[in-house]
Scaffold this active site. Sequence first.
Site, PDB file in Angstrom:
ATOM      1  CG  HIS A 307      14.991 -10.152  14.391  1.00 43.59           C
ATOM      2  ND1 HIS A 307      15.202 -11.386  14.965  1.00 43.59           N
ATOM      3  CD2 HIS A 307      13.653  -9.983  14.324  1.00 43.59           C
ATOM      4  CE1 HIS A 307      14.024 -11.942  15.230  1.00 43.59           C
ATOM      5  NE2 HIS A 307      13.064 -11.114  14.853  1.00 43.59           N
ATOM      6  CG  ASP A 364       8.605  -5.627  14.148  1.00 49.73           C
ATOM      7  OD1 ASP A 364       7.605  -6.335  13.973  1.00 49.73           O
ATOM      8  OD2 ASP A 364       9.555  -5.960  14.889  1.00 49.73           O
TER       9      ASP A 364
HETATM   10  C1  MLT Z   1       8.531 -12.496  15.711  1.00 52.14           C
HETATM   11  O1  MLT Z   1       8.170 -12.626  14.541  1.00 52.14           O
HETATM   12  O2  MLT Z   1       7.982 -13.115  16.644  1.00 52.14           O
HETATM   13  C2  MLT Z   1       9.563 -11.469  16.018  1.00 52.14           C
HETATM   14  O3  MLT Z   1      10.426 -11.264  14.949  1.00 52.14           O
HETATM   15  C3  MLT Z   1      10.270 -11.658  17.322  1.00 52.14           C
HETATM   16  C4  MLT Z   1      11.104 -12.884  17.515  1.00 52.14           C
HETATM   17  O4  MLT Z   1      11.151 -13.808  16.747  1.00 52.14           O
HETATM   18  O5  MLT Z   1      11.780 -12.913  18.576  1.00 52.14           O
END
Ligand code: MLT
Length: 428
Positions: A307, A364
């Site tokens: 992430h 995800d």
């Molecule tokens: C989100 O929940 O929006 C995703 O993990 C992406 C992010 O935070 O950049």
Amino acid sequence: MSESAKLSFKGQDYEFPVITGTENESAIDIAKLRATSGLITLDPGYKNTGATTSAITFLDGEEGILRYRGYRIEDLAEKSTFLEVSYLLIYGELPTQAQYEDFSKEITHHTLVHEDIKKILEGFPSNAHPMGVLSSMICALTAFYPDSLNPNRSEEEVNLSIIRLIAKMPTFATWAYKNEMGHPVNYPDNSLDYCSNFLKMMFALPAEKYDVDPIVSAALDKLLILHADHEQNCSTSTVRIVGSSQASIYASISAGINALWGPLHGGANQSVIEMLEAIKADGGDAKKYLDKAKDKNDPFRLMGFGHRVYKNFDPRAKIIKKAADDVLAKLGVNDPVLDIAKELEHAALNDQYFIDRQLYPNVDFYSGIIYRALGIPTDMFTVMFALGRLPGWIAQWKEMRENGEPIGRPRQVYTGANERDYVSMNKR
Ligand code: MLT
């Protein structure tokens, strides 16, 4: 004495205030940088740039912490409901019983959509991706409620738009799916809670009786809570920047849906299952794909691992993993694609290569798995993400408006041709 940061450039010193948030994060306030020094900052992808101050969501990527309005995501996922969390994000506090009942009643009251929106839906080919259909229908609300175009609307009118969005989103989301399937759309059932109503509109067919499975509905509610906000991610920043031009709330949210659609953002959950299916179609050898992921000359990329902001683990992934295990066990799901997912997960958590590169399964990865187990079709995964993210987008849009933030207008460093004379076509 408040802190400051100094910059020296071409023999001149400049001083900028340092502001500190409630969790002791510090930022150099460069609002006067260009005016005083002529310089701008360059930060492609904005990884070092705070676009705003915000009191909604706190995230610590190093420690794996996520809190909405100060409340731990772990507590909210376990003890709260999606509508309660929506209220918390949008209005800043957990609702009292009376506030919660009013909020839920208002939302239930607005679930129906104008019949003419069906005509817009019918204009889409059945192979249209439901994200495109969803964003178009949300944007169409600007036409059905033109008062939303007025940037100086009263708080009461703004609030009605917020309620309409939360109420109608499940209707639009399921209609986008029905269009794809070539099935008649279902109308909302206001005797059901938010997630059960969604599931019924999604799966009920005129020819068969459909009973909502409470296990599925509860799992869905938890998933929506986990997706409800994530500070200044790509789609949220999009909502804020579109909203900063004083475009309608419906147009701003529609833009957020489009930003979420991409495989590097919300579309990643769809890409995870597509990757797992491709591995299965190629004989199901997870090891082969792990080796491909390690080979820097191989274009293959593991989807759903690592992430951008969480360096050690994604706290949402921990909760969702447990929920996925529970749901798979309770529903007795037996699916070879999920077996491949388990193998990849095991390798990523134990193989030094993946540990060193912080490539642990993220939200995800598990949300794709759990949505599949709940019977949600793959191209609806990102729509599910949008359904969950909606209250976060709304809260961020509302905060941007209430803070009176200026229009978003980044600068650039120009790298093109210098001034030159026009060359007529016969001389080129
Ligand atoms: C989100 O929940 O929006 C995703 O993990 C992406 C992010 O935070 O950049």
